[in-house]
Design a protein around this motif. Structure first.
Motif, PDB file in Angstrom:
ATOM      1  N   GLU A  13       8.033  50.248  92.241  1.00 21.81           N
ATOM      2  CA  GLU A  13       9.231  50.907  92.749  1.00 21.81           C
ATOM      3  C   GLU A  13      10.525  50.322  92.172  1.00 21.81           C
ATOM      4  O   GLU A  13      11.601  50.889  92.352  1.00 21.81           O
ATOM      5  N   SER A  14      10.422  49.197  91.463  1.00 26.32           N
ATOM      6  CA  SER A  14      11.600  48.555  90.875  1.00 26.32           C
ATOM      7  C   SER A  14      11.696  48.727  89.365  1.00 26.32           C
ATOM      8  O   SER A  14      12.708  48.370  88.770  1.00 26.32           O
ATOM      9  N   ALA A  15      10.669  49.265  88.751  1.00 28.25           N
ATOM     10  CA  ALA A  15      10.607  49.322  87.285  1.00 28.25           C
ATOM     11  C   ALA A  15      11.716  50.183  86.679  1.00 28.25           C
ATOM     12  O   ALA A  15      12.342  49.784  85.689  1.00 28.25           O
ATOM     13  N   ASP A  16      11.972  51.346  87.244  1.00 24.95           N
ATOM     14  CA  ASP A  16      13.017  52.210  86.689  1.00 24.95           C
ATOM     15  C   ASP A  16      14.393  51.558  86.798  1.00 24.95           C
ATOM     16  O   ASP A  16      15.187  51.608  85.862  1.00 24.95           O
ATOM     17  N   GLN A  72      20.225  39.957  85.842  1.00 25.47           N
ATOM     18  CA  GLN A  72      19.632  38.733  86.379  1.00 25.47           C
ATOM     19  C   GLN A  72      19.662  38.695  87.906  1.00 25.47           C
ATOM     20  O   GLN A  72      18.768  38.138  88.530  1.00 25.47           O
ATOM     21  N   SER A  73      20.677  39.287  88.486  1.00 24.29           N
ATOM     22  CA  SER A  73      20.817  39.281  89.939  1.00 24.29           C
ATOM     23  C   SER A  73      19.664  40.057  90.573  1.00 24.29           C
ATOM     24  O   SER A  73      19.491  41.246  90.323  1.00 24.29           O
ATOM     25  N   GLY A  74      18.847  39.395  91.333  1.00 26.66           N
ATOM     26  CA  GLY A  74      17.738  40.042  92.021  1.00 26.66           C
ATOM     27  C   GLY A  74      16.489  40.244  91.186  1.00 26.66           C
ATOM     28  O   GLY A  74      15.561  40.934  91.620  1.00 26.66           O
ATOM     29  N   ILE A  75      16.431  39.642  89.994  1.00 29.77           N
ATOM     30  CA  ILE A  75      15.265  39.848  89.138  1.00 29.77           C
ATOM     31  C   ILE A  75      13.976  39.411  89.830  1.00 29.77           C
ATOM     32  O   ILE A  75      12.964  40.098  89.773  1.00 29.77           O
ATOM     33  N   ARG A  76      14.002  38.309  90.515  1.00 29.77           N
ATOM     34  CA  ARG A  76      12.767  37.825  91.171  1.00 29.77           C
ATOM     35  C   ARG A  76      12.317  38.765  92.277  1.00 29.77           C
ATOM     36  O   ARG A  76      11.123  38.939  92.491  1.00 29.77           O
ATOM     37  N   GLU A  77      13.255  39.405  92.951  1.00 27.31           N
ATOM     38  CA  GLU A  77      12.895  40.357  94.001  1.00 27.31           C
ATOM     39  C   GLU A  77      12.286  41.630  93.416  1.00 27.31           C
ATOM     40  O   GLU A  77      11.500  42.310  94.078  1.00 27.31           O
ATOM     41  N   ARG A  78      12.640  41.966  92.168  1.00 24.48           N
ATOM     42  CA  ARG A  78      12.086  43.159  91.523  1.00 24.48           C
ATOM     43  C   ARG A  78      10.702  42.913  90.933  1.00 24.48           C
ATOM     44  O   ARG A  78      10.035  43.853  90.529  1.00 24.48           O
ATOM     45  N   CYS A  79      10.279  41.650  90.876  1.00 21.95           N
ATOM     46  CA  CYS A  79       9.052  41.300  90.161  1.00 21.95           C
ATOM     47  C   CYS A  79       7.872  40.975  91.069  1.00 21.95           C
ATOM     48  O   CYS A  79       8.041  40.446  92.162  1.00 21.95           O
ATOM     49  N   VAL A  80       6.677  41.290  90.562  1.00 23.43           N
ATOM     50  CA  VAL A  80       5.441  40.791  91.162  1.00 23.43           C
ATOM     51  C   VAL A  80       4.932  39.599  90.357  1.00 23.43           C
ATOM     52  O   VAL A  80       4.179  38.781  90.873  1.00 23.43           O
ATOM     53  N   GLU A  81       5.325  39.511  89.099  1.00 24.62           N
ATOM     54  CA  GLU A  81       5.074  38.346  88.247  1.00 24.62           C
ATOM     55  C   GLU A  81       6.425  37.924  87.690  1.00 24.62           C
ATOM     56  O   GLU A  81       7.060  38.690  86.965  1.00 24.62           O
ATOM     57  N   PRO A  82       6.904  36.736  88.048  1.00 26.66           N
ATOM     58  CA  PRO A  82       8.254  36.330  87.647  1.00 26.66           C
ATOM     59  C   PRO A  82       8.382  36.133  86.137  1.00 26.66           C
ATOM     60  O   PRO A  82       7.385  35.941  85.434  1.00 26.66           O
ATOM     61  N   PRO A  83       9.612  36.158  85.647  1.00 27.79           N
ATOM     62  CA  PRO A  83       9.835  35.956  84.218  1.00 27.79           C
ATOM     63  C   PRO A  83       9.313  34.603  83.737  1.00 27.79           C
ATOM     64  O   PRO A  83       9.475  33.577  84.406  1.00 27.79           O
ATOM     65  N   LEU A  84       8.672  34.652  82.590  1.00 30.09           N
ATOM     66  CA  LEU A  84       8.159  33.460  81.936  1.00 30.09           C
ATOM     67  C   LEU A  84       8.709  33.475  80.516  1.00 30.09           C
ATOM     68  O   LEU A  84       8.432  34.403  79.749  1.00 30.09           O
ATOM     69  N   ALA A  85       9.515  32.488  80.191  1.00 29.28           N
ATOM     70  CA  ALA A  85      10.146  32.414  78.874  1.00 29.28           C
ATOM     71  C   ALA A  85       9.482  31.321  78.054  1.00 29.28           C
ATOM     72  O   ALA A  85       9.209  30.225  78.559  1.00 29.28           O
ATOM     73  N   ARG A  86       9.242  31.639  76.791  1.00 24.89           N
ATOM     74  CA  ARG A  86       8.629  30.687  75.875  1.00 24.89           C
ATOM     75  C   ARG A  86       9.288  30.818  74.515  1.00 24.89           C
ATOM     76  O   ARG A  86       9.598  31.923  74.062  1.00 24.89           O
ATOM     77  N   GLY A  87       9.460  29.684  73.848  1.00 22.98           N
ATOM     78  CA  GLY A  87       9.909  29.704  72.466  1.00 22.98           C
ATOM     79  C   GLY A  87       8.790  30.275  71.602  1.00 22.98           C
ATOM     80  O   GLY A  87       7.611  30.078  71.903  1.00 22.98           O
ATOM     81  N   VAL A  88       9.147  30.999  70.562  1.00 19.11           N
ATOM     82  CA  VAL A  88       8.143  31.610  69.691  1.00 19.11           C
ATOM     83  C   VAL A  88       8.489  31.369  68.223  1.00 19.11           C
ATOM     84  O   VAL A  88       9.643  31.140  67.876  1.00 19.11           O
ATOM     85  N   THR A  89       7.455  31.458  67.407  1.00 20.40           N
ATOM     86  CA  THR A  89       7.592  31.394  65.965  1.00 20.40           C
ATOM     87  C   THR A  89       6.999  32.672  65.398  1.00 20.40           C
ATOM     88  O   THR A  89       5.887  33.057  65.772  1.00 20.40           O
ATOM     89  N   ILE A  90       7.715  33.336  64.523  1.00 19.90           N
ATOM     90  CA  ILE A  90       7.203  34.553  63.896  1.00 19.90           C
ATOM     91  C   ILE A  90       6.172  34.152  62.847  1.00 19.90           C
ATOM     92  O   ILE A  90       6.463  33.388  61.930  1.00 19.90           O
ATOM     93  N   VAL A  91       4.974  34.681  62.991  1.00 18.48           N
ATOM     94  CA  VAL A  91       3.892  34.404  62.061  1.00 18.48           C
ATOM     95  C   VAL A  91       3.857  35.452  60.957  1.00 18.48           C
ATOM     96  O   VAL A  91       3.588  35.156  59.801  1.00 18.48           O
ATOM     97  N   GLY A  92       4.124  36.691  61.319  1.00 22.99           N
ATOM     98  CA  GLY A  92       4.159  37.773  60.348  1.00 22.99           C
ATOM     99  C   GLY A  92       5.117  38.844  60.832  1.00 22.99           C
ATOM    100  O   GLY A  92       5.344  39.003  62.023  1.00 22.99           O
ATOM    101  N   ASN A  93       5.689  39.593  59.885  1.00 25.22           N
ATOM    102  CA  ASN A  93       6.664  40.619  60.216  1.00 25.22           C
ATOM    103  C   ASN A  93       6.654  41.657  59.101  1.00 25.22           C
ATOM    104  O   ASN A  93       6.978  41.348  57.969  1.00 25.22           O
TER     105      ASN A  93
END
Length: 100
Positions: A13-16, A72-93
């Motif tokens: 119900e929060s996705a849109d 950002q305001s209320g993001i956790r309330e809109r989620c069933v799985e909270p945001p998970l941030a990770r650094g990434v390296t591009i392997v191919g593009n």
């Protein structure tokens, strides 16, 4: 360049509303045109979202945007799985991202 991948899953119900808030961030980015910022957001069929952000190491342009603060305001309330941030390296593009 700093590259970050963020993923989370919203309540159905929060996705849109979440997508609308993200669209606002992109509108403000297009207007502000901050240098050294690249940003991609995807919505998956299960109402998960994935964001790929590439910024200059010291850039704080995105967090300063009013639309991003609204997102950002209320993001956790809109989620069933909270945001998970990770650094990434591009392997191919192949024609997806701009050439380094």
């Amino acid at each position: 360049m700093k590259r970050t991948l963020i993923r989370y899953k919203t309540k159905p119900e929060s996705a849109d509303r979440n997508a609308e808030l993200i669209a606002g961030v992109f509108e403000e980015l297009k207007a502000a045109k901050p240098a050294g910022v690249r940003y991609l957001s995807l919505r998956l069929d299960d109402d998960s979202f994935v964001h790929f952000v590439e910024t200059e190491a010291d850039s704080d342009a995105i967090p300063k945007l009013a639309a991003f603060q609204a997102f950002q305001s209320g993001i956790r309330e809109r989620c069933v799985e909270p945001p998970l941030a990770r650094g990434v390296t591009i392997v191919g593009n192949y024609r997806m991202l701009g050439e380094p």
